[in-house]
Design an enzyme around this catalytic site. Structure first.
Site, PDB file in Angstrom:
ATOM      1  N   CYS A 144      -3.173  16.180   2.469  1.00 26.79           N
ATOM      2  CA  CYS A 144      -2.557  17.402   2.561  1.00 26.79           C
ATOM      3  C   CYS A 144      -3.813  18.281   1.697  1.00 26.79           C
ATOM      4  O   CYS A 144      -4.965  17.711   1.550  1.00 26.79           O
ATOM      5  CB  CYS A 144      -1.400  17.373   1.576  1.00 26.79           C
ATOM      6  SG  CYS A 144      -1.971  17.056  -0.079  1.00 26.79           S
ATOM      7  N   ASP A 150       2.703 -13.660   8.088  1.00 32.41           N
ATOM      8  CA  ASP A 150       1.938 -14.333   7.009  1.00 32.41           C
ATOM      9  C   ASP A 150       2.471 -14.114   5.672  1.00 32.41           C
ATOM     10  O   ASP A 150       3.383 -13.058   5.239  1.00 32.41           O
ATOM     11  CB  ASP A 150       0.655 -13.738   7.100  1.00 32.41           C
ATOM     12  CG  ASP A 150      -0.269 -14.387   6.038  1.00 32.41           C
ATOM     13  OD1 ASP A 150      -0.324 -15.601   5.735  1.00 32.41           O
ATOM     14  OD2 ASP A 150      -0.908 -13.501   5.417  1.00 32.41           O
ATOM     15  N   ASP A 200      -2.502 -10.690   7.374  1.00 31.38           N
ATOM     16  CA  ASP A 200      -3.788  -9.833   6.719  1.00 31.38           C
ATOM     17  C   ASP A 200      -5.187 -10.531   6.585  1.00 31.38           C
ATOM     18  O   ASP A 200      -6.055 -10.019   6.604  1.00 31.38           O
ATOM     19  CB  ASP A 200      -3.380  -9.376   5.310  1.00 31.38           C
ATOM     20  CG  ASP A 200      -3.351 -10.021   4.387  1.00 31.38           C
ATOM     21  OD1 ASP A 200      -2.809 -11.400   4.696  1.00 31.38           O
ATOM     22  OD2 ASP A 200      -3.778  -9.985   3.178  1.00 31.38           O
TER      23      ASP A 200
END
Lengths: 51, 760
Positions: free
Chosen positions: B50, B456, B635
């Site tokens: 923002c 995972d 990941d």
């Protein structure tokens, strides 16, 4: 019919100017960050460091 | 500006502390020389979203004397910094910029260049769009006068002007379609661009012929408008892919790009990872990632191997042990001997596995391509049949040709060309707002088809950082002492202890960390030790699935602190949401059996497999592919091949570099709700695409008979074409009007970095 000889080129040139302006703005990177630009409008800072 | 809760990356501020020296060197190497003693550095800052974030970062940078310019780009979440090499005779330190941004609570990554070539194509497409739009608008004005009843001479003049505008516009803007159509024809295939190129050329040629013969109808407006709509679709499609690609590649981690090489004469040199050869000695400081496979020569430390094998507990290493590339050195400095160059490391092996696993996805054809393969032969056949039919009925070549061209124009896949990209751009925008980035449109198509989700464990279902679970059993004083000791370490368990206890009074005495064992403090009360049971009490004890740390005074046990990895926020709700949508779930983990079983029980996931190697995960994925279409969420480096093997894949932004590159979706915020959110959005996008196809086909069912019967005047063609495109676009925009369920208020509360620029 005679007026068309002036009006049509004028219309085309004006349209062409708009097109040229758009292409120039595109080239100078004014569309790179539209999200940021919409927020920067609200920023009342002058862009200089906050002392 | 409460939207500034940057969940990602608060922790990474201290994460970077250990690598300050290398980070500065790396940044210096990666910066671009601008001349006049100026350099430019591009950093990716995924946390900005923002105006307050922009002001905060820019003002934090502008106060530094060496910085000439700093500008945040919110669309690509990047900041580009132009800085002077020297200020007052001193060499500038680019690492200071990263720290300045980090102190404001934003995570930064060095942006990897080399993904810019897509931009040039995008610019060409936008220019072509602008030119065709200009031509279409002007020709349409002239055509409107003709349709409203211009007489013969005026009509001819207007047609000639239209021809003059349309000609160059078709050549300039139509070249994308001509090239692609020519390419397809040369290889004996046909695609969507063949009928487009044919329709545009034939209609222009026919119109020119009519104009010369003082004909009543000319299709200049139709051919240019068609081009304009199709280019819009193509530009949107390209934009979406380009944006996501740059966002994801911009996440490239700061490490390891290189390492400090120690020469035999003792001198040190920081070198890029590709230039490290086997047999060289490397110095790895605490907090650095190990760049290549190697063997420890001296030093002792703990390694975080979770990205490599999913094992959540840090493993101690000492001289003589082998270490793998990609693991994180936690507690002590190590001197390594490289045993393989980067090309032959563990990472390279993973890359090989990934390439081998690619097959399943390469066979996937995008919906638009599949539609084109049926649509374009049908359209050609229809136009040809119309021509033959009118030849049989009337025998007038000119009239039959005119009607065949009208059929080609009317059936031209204008709405079809917009149907898919508009929906996908809107869906990708909605996902982006919800913190999920998409690599390309086909990923959404594939995600809409899945019926099984494979997770995972470490770093995906769990956050990958331990948390103290038995705080209530421990005497407050013991906890305070333990926290005071822990303040001297960066070991994950020590960090967890610091978080668990409120401000601990510092311990007076001589405190030191013994790598691979724990922390020792010599105070006037005696010797406090915090660490493994062997280290603290000198005796081996029973260990269970949980990690533990013992606090002892002169060898007597004071407290046993037990730790557990924390579930990712909203994990349970997300799994429930997946089950309620009729999706099967399973865990594929490299971690030990009891740990995985425990997580599975807590989340209600019945099927799980533990102690899997990267190859094992790929095999589990391909086994599932027999009866299911699976989404893999993971990941680690060890997950990367499985992410490629699965039908579609997703990774958190905290994932290892390789994992993130392999995944189709990357989610930026902590909660696991991103998974059901992405599935839901993709399914809705899939529904809208199907609706759009139905609308486009419905339009053809009405328009084609009109064209075949010869009633399609240029006016009818223009109206029909615009209406169908507008309907398709409006339908796609319905997706944007619904609020995102993955809104920011669902995020974990995190201390919001106080913006400096706003609220003065």
């Amino acid at each position: 019919m005679n007026t068309l000889v002036y009006l049509i080129p004028i219309a085309l040139v004006l349209g062409g100017l708009g097109l040229a302006a758009f292409l120039w703005a595109l080239k100078s990177g004014q569309y790179e960050d539209l999200d940021g630009a919409s927020w920067r409008v609200l920023d009342d800072g002058d862009g200089r460091p906050h002392a | 500006m409460s939207c500034c809760a940057a969940t990602i990356g608060i922790a990474s501020v201290e994460d970077g502390a250990g690598q300050r020296q290398t980070a500065s060197e790396e940044l210096w190497l990666a910066s671009r020389v601008l001349g006049n003693g100026l350099r430019q550095t591009d950093l990716s800052v995924p946390g900005v979203h923002c105006g307050a974030c922009i002001t905060t970062i820019e003002s934090a940078l502008r106060v530094r004397p060496e910085i000439e310019r700093a500008r945040v780009n919110l669309s690509s979440r990047r900041v580009s910094i132009v800085w002077k090499e020297e200020v007052d005779g001193r060499r500038s330190d680019p690492g200071a910029f990263v720290r300045a941004i980090g102190e404001r609570g934003y995570e930064t990554h060095l942006f990897t260049p080399g993904e810019e070539e897509g931009d040039a194509v995008l610019k060409q497409l936008i220019r072509a769009c602008a030119v065709s739009g200009f031509a279409a608008a002007n020709i349409m004005l002239l055509s409107a006068s003709v349709w409203s009843g211009a007489d013969a001479a005026t009509r001819d003049l207007f047609h000639w002007i239209s021809a003059l505008i349309a000609g160059p516009a078709l050549i300039y803007a139509g070249r994308f379609f001509y090239q692609s159509a020519w390419n397809a024809l040369r290889h004996g295939r046909t695609n969507m661009d063949v009928p487009i190129a044919l329709a545009v050329t034939l209609s222009y040629g026919m119109s020119l012929y009519e104009t010369i013969g003082h004909g009543e109808h000319a299709w200049f407006d139709a051919s240019v408008t068609l081009l304009f709509f199709l280019l819009t679709g193509r530009t949107l499609d390209h934009m979406m892919r380009g944006r996501a690609r740059s966002a994801i590649s911009g996440l490239a981690r700061l490490s390891p790009r290189g390492a400090t090489v120690v020469h035999p004469d003792g001198s040190r040199e920081y070198r890029a990872i590709e230039e490290i050869k086997a047999g060289e000695q490397l110095m790895i400081a605490a907090g650095e990632r190990i760049p290549v496979d190697g063997r420890v020569l001296s030093g002792a430390s703990d390694l975080d191997r979770s990205v490599v094998n999913g094992e959540s507990a840090p493993a101690p290493v000492a001289a003589g042990d082998g270490v793998q590339a990609g693991t994180l050195n936690l507690t002590g400095p190590l001197l390594l001997e490289a045993t393989a160059s980067a090309r032959h490391s563990f990472l390279a092996e993973i890359m090989g596995l990934m390439e081998a696993a690619e097959g399943g996805r390469a066979r996937y054809r995008r919906i638009a391509d599949r539609a084109a393969s049926y649509y374009s032969p049908a359209v050609h056949l229809l136009a040809l049949l119309t021509f033959i039919g009118w030849m049989l009925v009337e025998g007038d070549v000119r009239h039959a040709m005119l009607i065949a061209v009208a059929v080609l124009i009317i059936t031209c896949p204008c709405a079809l060309g917009l149907a898919v990209p508009v929906v996908q751009v809107v869906a990708a925008g909605r996902l982006f707002q919800g913190g999920v980035m998409v690599k390309d449109g086909s990923a959404m198509e594939r995600l809409a088809e899945i019926d099984m989700v494979l997770f995972d464990k470490t770093g995906t279902l769990t956050v990958g950082e331990p948390r103290l679970v038995n705080a209530h059993e421990i005497a407050p004083r013991a906890l305070a002492i333990a926290a005071a000791l822990a303040a001297h370490s960066r070991h994950p368990i020590a960090l967890a202890l610091q978080k668990a206890s409120a401000a601990a009074p510092p311990l007076a005495g001589d405190i030191r960390e013994i790598p691979g064992a724990g922390i020792e403090a010599r105070t006037k009360d005696g010797v406090y030790r915090l660490g493994s049971r062997v280290f603290a009490c000198g005796a081996d004890g029973a260990t269970n699935g949980q990690s533990e740390a013992i606090l002892s005074l002169d060898g007597r046990e004071l407290a046993c602190l037990r730790f557990e990895d924390r579930l990712r926020p909203a994990a349970r709700e997300s799994i429930k949401a997946l089950h309620s949508r009729g999706l099967e779930t399973a865990i594929l983990s490299g971690d030990r059996h009891p740990v995985v079983a425990e997580i599975g029980r807590r989340l209600g996931i019945g099927t799980w497999r533990a102690e899997l190697s990267p190859r094992g995960k790929v095999e589990a994925c391909t086994a599932a592919a027999g009866s299911h279409r699976a989404l893999m969420v993971g990941d680690g480096i060890n997950d990367a091949p499985a992410l490629r093997a699965a039908h579609v894949s997703m990774a958190p932004a905290t994932a290892a570099d390789v994992g993130r590159q392999a995944a189709d979706f990357v989610f930026m915020h902590q909660p696991l709700t991103a998974v059901p959110f992405a599935i839901e959005t993709s399914r809705r996008a899939g529904r809208l695409i199907r609706q759009n196809f139905a609308l486009a086909i419905g339009y053809n069912l009405i328009a084609v008979p009109i064209a075949i019967l010869g009633y399609a005047t240029p006016l009818v063609a223009a109206v029909a074409m615009s209406t169908s495109s507008l309907i398709v676009v409006t339908n796609a925009l319905r997706l944007a009007s619904t609020a995102s369920t993955n809104a920011f208020d669902r995020m974990e509360p995190v201390a919001c970095p106080r913006p400096l620029g706003i609220g003065r």
